[in-house]
Scaffold this motif. Structure first.
Motif: not given
Length: 177
Positions: A145-149
């Protein structure tokens, strides 16, 4: 557990600001409390499932947390549960303690993947299996879950490809041994 230990060894030291929270979970039809500690970067530091939510349980959680981390935080952020104040006085009285309803959102949000997984598994059966699963899951889940934002779509795809490659290397090494 073997897979969860590998990212833990490579992980940098935790931040100096710790967020603590508890949430109830039903395990085998009995209400238990899931205690969780997260640093300011969102990394899960420790998870503990206990039957009570009193000062003794909070103190036990603080002690296991300090033992596993090997260092004390600069700031401790909790909600307004009185048990935290008891545990803070007994174990980390030199640490600054902030207790506010709204400062603890980082830890509140870290419960979401656990709730989703609990729903998918149709609940947990025993305390031991829940503790083992959640301890491993909290280490492995953020890897995917990489920091998509904070990144473009291309960067996100590249990052996920890299993370899956690392995961394949870790799992192949464990299977080969």
């Amino acid at each position: 557990p073997e897979y969860a230990r590998s990212p833990r060894r490579r992980a940098p030291r935790p931040g100096d600001k710790w967020h603590l929270d508890e949430v109830f979970v039903n395990i085998g039809g009995v209400r238990k409390y899931l205690w969780r500690a997260v640093d300011q970067h969102g990394k899960v530091l420790d998870i503990l499932i206990q039957g009570k939510r009193d000062g003794k349980a909070a103190t036990r959680f603080f002690r296991t947390l300090l033992k596993k981390q090997g260092c004390r935080p600069r700031v401790l952020i909790t909600d307004k549960l009185a048990s935290y104040q008891v545990a803070h006085r007994q174990t980390m009285s030199a640490t600054e303690h902030r207790h506010n309803k709204y400062l603890n959102n980082r830890c509140e949000n870290s419960h979401q993947p656990t709730r989703q997984r609990e729903h998918a598994m149709k609940g947990f059966r025993t305390v031991g299996s829940a503790q083992r699963f959640l301890s491993s899951f909290s280490r492995i889940s953020p890897h995917f879950r990489p920091p998509r934002h904070r990144m473009t779509a291309t960067a996100h795809r590249t990052e996920l490809t890299t993370r899956f490659r690392v995961w394949d290397q870790v799992t192949e090494q464990t299977l080969a041994a």
